[in-house]
Write a protein that holds these residues in place. Structure first.
Motif, mmCIF file in Angstrom:
data_model
loop_
_atom_site.group_PDB
_atom_site.id
_atom_site.type_symbol
_atom_site.label_atom_id
_atom_site.label_comp_id
_atom_site.label_asym_id
_atom_site.label_seq_id
_atom_site.Cartn_x
_atom_site.Cartn_y
_atom_site.Cartn_z
ATOM 1 N N VAL A 3 4.287 13.432 -15.472
ATOM 2 C CA VAL A 3 3.182 14.227 -14.961
ATOM 3 C C VAL A 3 2.743 13.574 -13.664
ATOM 4 O O VAL A 3 2.377 12.397 -13.648
ATOM 5 C CB VAL A 3 2.011 14.262 -15.966
ATOM 6 N N TRP A 4 2.802 14.328 -12.560
ATOM 7 C CA TRP A 4 2.495 13.770 -11.242
ATOM 8 C C TRP A 4 1.010 13.889 -10.947
ATOM 9 O O TRP A 4 0.403 14.919 -11.186
ATOM 10 C CB TRP A 4 3.302 14.476 -10.159
ATOM 11 N N GLY A 5 0.445 12.823 -10.401
ATOM 12 C CA GLY A 5 -0.943 12.837 -9.967
ATOM 13 C C GLY A 5 -1.050 13.410 -8.564
ATOM 14 O O GLY A 5 -0.092 13.955 -8.019
ATOM 15 N N ALA A 6 -2.198 13.264 -7.981
ATOM 16 C CA ALA A 6 -2.429 13.745 -6.622
ATOM 17 C C ALA A 6 -1.594 12.922 -5.633
ATOM 18 O O ALA A 6 -1.400 11.715 -5.820
ATOM 19 C CB ALA A 6 -3.908 13.629 -6.279
ATOM 20 N N PRO A 7 -1.091 13.554 -4.580
ATOM 21 C CA PRO A 7 -0.306 12.822 -3.583
ATOM 22 C C PRO A 7 -1.141 11.747 -2.889
ATOM 23 O O PRO A 7 -2.345 11.912 -2.685
ATOM 24 C CB PRO A 7 0.094 13.903 -2.573
ATOM 25 N N ILE A 8 -0.495 10.658 -2.526
ATOM 26 C CA ILE A 8 -1.113 9.571 -1.771
ATOM 27 C C ILE A 8 -0.385 9.475 -0.445
ATOM 28 O O ILE A 8 0.838 9.343 -0.420
ATOM 29 C CB ILE A 8 -1.005 8.226 -2.521
ATOM 30 N N LYS A 9 -1.118 9.549 0.652
ATOM 31 C CA LYS A 9 -0.516 9.477 1.974
ATOM 32 C C LYS A 9 -0.114 8.022 2.265
ATOM 33 O O LYS A 9 -0.953 7.131 2.297
ATOM 34 C CB LYS A 9 -1.492 9.981 3.037
ATOM 35 N N LEU A 10 1.185 7.788 2.443
ATOM 36 C CA LEU A 10 1.700 6.441 2.681
ATOM 37 C C LEU A 10 1.958 6.157 4.156
ATOM 38 O O LEU A 10 2.020 5.015 4.560
ATOM 39 C CB LEU A 10 3.014 6.251 1.911
ATOM 40 N N PHE A 11 2.117 7.198 4.943
ATOM 41 C CA PHE A 11 2.494 7.046 6.347
ATOM 42 C C PHE A 11 1.569 7.889 7.210
ATOM 43 O O PHE A 11 1.372 9.069 6.943
ATOM 44 C CB PHE A 11 3.956 7.477 6.523
ATOM 45 N N ASN A 12 1.008 7.277 8.249
ATOM 46 C CA ASN A 12 0.031 7.972 9.088
ATOM 47 C C ASN A 12 0.659 8.796 10.215
ATOM 48 O O ASN A 12 -0.045 9.447 10.979
ATOM 49 C CB ASN A 12 -1.001 6.996 9.654
ATOM 50 N N GLY A 13 1.971 8.756 10.367
ATOM 51 C CA GLY A 13 2.647 9.538 11.395
ATOM 52 C C GLY A 13 2.608 8.928 12.773
ATOM 53 O O GLY A 13 3.108 9.525 13.726
ATOM 54 N N LYS A 14 2.018 7.724 12.887
ATOM 55 C CA LYS A 14 1.858 7.094 14.201
ATOM 56 C C LYS A 14 2.513 5.716 14.294
ATOM 57 O O LYS A 14 3.178 5.405 15.263
ATOM 58 C CB LYS A 14 0.374 6.937 14.532
ATOM 59 N N ASP A 15 2.257 4.885 13.276
ATOM 60 C CA ASP A 15 2.734 3.507 13.324
ATOM 61 C C ASP A 15 2.884 2.963 11.903
ATOM 62 O O ASP A 15 2.747 3.704 10.942
ATOM 63 C CB ASP A 15 1.783 2.635 14.159
ATOM 64 N N LEU A 16 3.147 1.688 11.778
ATOM 65 C CA LEU A 16 3.395 1.079 10.464
ATOM 66 C C LEU A 16 2.166 0.360 9.903
ATOM 67 O O LEU A 16 2.300 -0.572 9.114
ATOM 68 C CB LEU A 16 4.579 0.106 10.567
ATOM 69 N N THR A 17 0.981 0.812 10.276
ATOM 70 C CA THR A 17 -0.255 0.228 9.766
ATOM 71 C C THR A 17 -0.249 0.262 8.236
ATOM 72 O O THR A 17 0.002 1.309 7.635
ATOM 73 C CB THR A 17 -1.475 1.002 10.299
ATOM 74 N N VAL A 30 8.944 3.749 13.868
ATOM 75 C CA VAL A 30 8.426 5.105 14.029
ATOM 76 C C VAL A 30 8.986 5.646 15.334
ATOM 77 O O VAL A 30 8.824 5.038 16.386
ATOM 78 C CB VAL A 30 6.882 5.115 14.056
ATOM 79 N N LYS A 31 9.669 6.774 15.248
ATOM 80 C CA LYS A 31 10.253 7.396 16.429
ATOM 81 C C LYS A 31 9.846 8.865 16.444
ATOM 82 O O LYS A 31 10.194 9.609 15.519
ATOM 83 C CB LYS A 31 11.776 7.264 16.405
ATOM 84 N N ASP A 32 9.093 9.248 17.450
ATOM 85 C CA ASP A 32 8.614 10.636 17.572
ATOM 86 C C ASP A 32 7.859 11.097 16.323
ATOM 87 O O ASP A 32 8.027 12.227 15.869
ATOM 88 C CB ASP A 32 9.770 11.587 17.878
ATOM 89 N N GLY A 33 7.057 10.192 15.737
ATOM 90 C CA GLY A 33 6.256 10.542 14.573
ATOM 91 C C GLY A 33 6.996 10.556 13.257
ATOM 92 O O GLY A 33 6.447 10.957 12.240
ATOM 93 N N ILE A 34 8.254 10.107 13.264
ATOM 94 C CA ILE A 34 9.076 10.106 12.054
ATOM 95 C C ILE A 34 9.400 8.664 11.671
ATOM 96 O O ILE A 34 9.853 7.879 12.503
ATOM 97 C CB ILE A 34 10.379 10.897 12.268
ATOM 98 N N LEU A 35 9.165 8.315 10.422
ATOM 99 C CA LEU A 35 9.505 7.007 9.896
ATOM 100 C C LEU A 35 11.008 6.975 9.658
ATOM 101 O O LEU A 35 11.548 7.813 8.934
ATOM 102 C CB LEU A 35 8.757 6.763 8.579
ATOM 103 N N THR A 36 11.678 6.030 10.288
ATOM 104 C CA THR A 36 13.137 5.986 10.199
ATOM 105 C C THR A 36 13.627 4.541 10.142
ATOM 106 O O THR A 36 12.905 3.620 10.487
ATOM 107 C CB THR A 36 13.773 6.728 11.397
#
Length: 56
Positions: A3-17, A30-36
């Motif tokens: 049973v899955w709970g609410a999603p947790i945002k792990l990546f802010n789309g900007k950097d590795l904070t 992070v390249k062009d907003g994508i974690l790679t």
């Protein structure tokens, strides 16, 4: 079936904070907003959704 709970945002789309490398050097960038990872051979397309099961 899990049973899955609410999603947790792990990546802010900007950097590795908030991220830290464990067990070696960081391979993520992070390249062009994508974690790679230039060292990963898993996929050449971005992952849009990922479910992580906490087994601890």
């Amino acid at each position: 079936m899990p049973v899955w709970g609410a999603p947790i945002k792990l990546f802010n789309g900007k950097d590795l904070t908030g991220w830290k490398a464990v067990g070696g050097a960081n391979q993520w960038v992070v390249k062009d907003g994508i974690l790679t990872s230039p060292k990963s051979a898993l996929t050449s397309s971005p992952i849009r959704s990922l479910k992580i099961l906490n087994c601890t």
